[in-house]
Scaffold this motif. Sequence first.
Motif, PDB file in Angstrom:
ATOM      1  N   PRO A 108     -38.175  64.443  -7.713  1.00 28.50           N
ATOM      2  CA  PRO A 108     -37.579  64.257  -8.076  1.00 28.50           C
ATOM      3  C   PRO A 108     -38.290  63.177  -9.069  1.00 28.50           C
ATOM      4  O   PRO A 108     -38.233  62.893 -10.271  1.00 28.50           O
ATOM      5  N   ASN A 109     -38.790  62.001  -7.886  1.00 34.37           N
ATOM      6  CA  ASN A 109     -39.439  61.077  -8.850  1.00 34.37           C
ATOM      7  C   ASN A 109     -40.590  61.386  -9.398  1.00 34.37           C
ATOM      8  O   ASN A 109     -41.597  60.778  -9.487  1.00 34.37           O
ATOM      9  N   HIS A 110     -41.665  62.951  -9.774  1.00 34.89           N
ATOM     10  CA  HIS A 110     -43.107  62.696  -9.815  1.00 34.89           C
ATOM     11  C   HIS A 110     -42.813  62.444 -10.978  1.00 34.89           C
ATOM     12  O   HIS A 110     -42.079  63.587 -12.164  1.00 34.89           O
ATOM     13  N   PRO A 111     -44.188  62.322 -11.759  1.00 36.41           N
ATOM     14  CA  PRO A 111     -44.264  62.016 -12.891  1.00 36.41           C
ATOM     15  C   PRO A 111     -44.178  63.247 -14.067  1.00 36.41           C
ATOM     16  O   PRO A 111     -44.317  63.031 -15.478  1.00 36.41           O
ATOM     17  N   LEU A 112     -44.730  64.291 -13.827  1.00 37.00           N
ATOM     18  CA  LEU A 112     -45.127  65.554 -13.624  1.00 37.00           C
ATOM     19  C   LEU A 112     -43.948  66.541 -14.084  1.00 37.00           C
ATOM     20  O   LEU A 112     -44.421  67.166 -15.122  1.00 37.00           O
ATOM     21  N   GLU A 113     -42.593  66.361 -13.917  1.00 36.21           N
ATOM     22  CA  GLU A 113     -41.943  66.820 -13.436  1.00 36.21           C
ATOM     23  C   GLU A 113     -41.376  67.155 -15.138  1.00 36.21           C
ATOM     24  O   GLU A 113     -41.328  68.746 -15.354  1.00 36.21           O
ATOM     25  N   HIS A 114     -40.934  66.444 -15.662  1.00 35.95           N
ATOM     26  CA  HIS A 114     -40.594  66.448 -17.326  1.00 35.95           C
ATOM     27  C   HIS A 114     -40.821  67.052 -17.965  1.00 35.95           C
ATOM     28  O   HIS A 114     -40.909  68.281 -18.720  1.00 35.95           O
ATOM     29  N   ARG A 115     -42.872  67.081 -17.597  1.00 39.13           N
ATOM     30  CA  ARG A 115     -44.027  67.450 -18.636  1.00 39.13           C
ATOM     31  C   ARG A 115     -44.343  68.816 -18.666  1.00 39.13           C
ATOM     32  O   ARG A 115     -43.737  69.988 -19.205  1.00 39.13           O
TER      33      ARG A 115
END
Length: 408
Positions: A108-115
């Motif tokens: 959930p805290n991965h920086p590329l999840e939202h992108r």
Amino acid sequence: MVHLPTLRLHQGQVRADLAYSHAVPMARCVGHRVALGVDWGLNTLLSAGAVRLHDDGRITALGSGGQFRAAGVLAKQHRLRRQSEKLHAKNARHQRLTGGRAQRDLTPNHPLEHRQALVQDEIHRVNARRANLGDALAWSAARWAVDQAIAISATVIYLEDLRSMEARGMGRTMNTRLSQTVRGQIAEHMRHLAAETGITVVSVPARGTSKHCPNCLSPLRHRKAPDRPTTSGWKWALCPGCGWQGDRDQGAWRRIAARGLTHQAKTVAERSTPTMVIRATVDPLEARAVITPTLPMASRDRSKTGPTRHKSTRPTPRRRRTPSPTGPQGPAGKRPEGRAHTDRTRLPRAAHRNQGVTTISTPTTGRHRPRGAELGAGFHLHAHATPPQWETVPDPRPTPDHSADQRR
């Protein structure tokens, strides 16, 4: 015949969909006299024309044919394809950065999840737009071809079969443009619409349709069109034998229709699909598949037999040639100039209908602002078709007598 209804929920209400079947004329393989030939193209998506088979075996063309041009729609489709390729490349790069893990495996805290989620949603939206645009183009082209056949009272549509003429070794650009023309969907929709009116759709071999002359079967010489010397491509055809010349697509639909009428006894139905096709050509029948030129109409005698009638000079020019007067001071109006009102500073976009293939390469950087198909102005502003303008052919079907029903 009305079938059993299908119940479905719509906004809290129960709706019933009633399906029904109605009888249509049966499509036949032989006995055709008036046929419509359809040729495929790249920028000019469809070129069609009608021919007639006479009792003595002669085949003559009815009219000069029509075209369905979809350069603006294909330009928009090409823009969506480039956008889809860029989004897929960006999505692949995100997968490489995350070690090839899927979206559900990311923390959930991965920086590329939202992108990555935004890119995948955009890919789905672009794919849906490409599918809707292709389906709309297929239905519009098929409807136009069937309407041409109905206008000329044709009983068969001979469609060029390009399955044996795929572009092999022509390069990635040409193969991409050919795949974007949704030929399979157009042919399927054309068969569906033609079956309702009893018109048969037959696929004809495409070998040599653009190579030989429709009048004498001599090899054609292709060159640039005389009215478009700066346009790339070899759209103009010239016959060294009989002297016929014209657009190569116009000669192709004549060859397709003539070949179909002479080979109609060779029409068979495929086993896998309920489509009718002519598998191969026969040399004796191919020799008779020529278009007999019609005799030109005798021009009337325009020799002078008396003095020229004097035309009185008009005190003022015609209304549409007279410029509008200056606007008066106050609430009073003024006479409009011609058909367009003077209070409109610019015409609507529907008036600008000259969309060429150059719209796909319009630069998007700098001070230049792209217009037309590059901005997605709409489907019907970029698909232009020729209206049915054919020679009148009497309908062989008997007209019903409604006088008895009225008396009754």
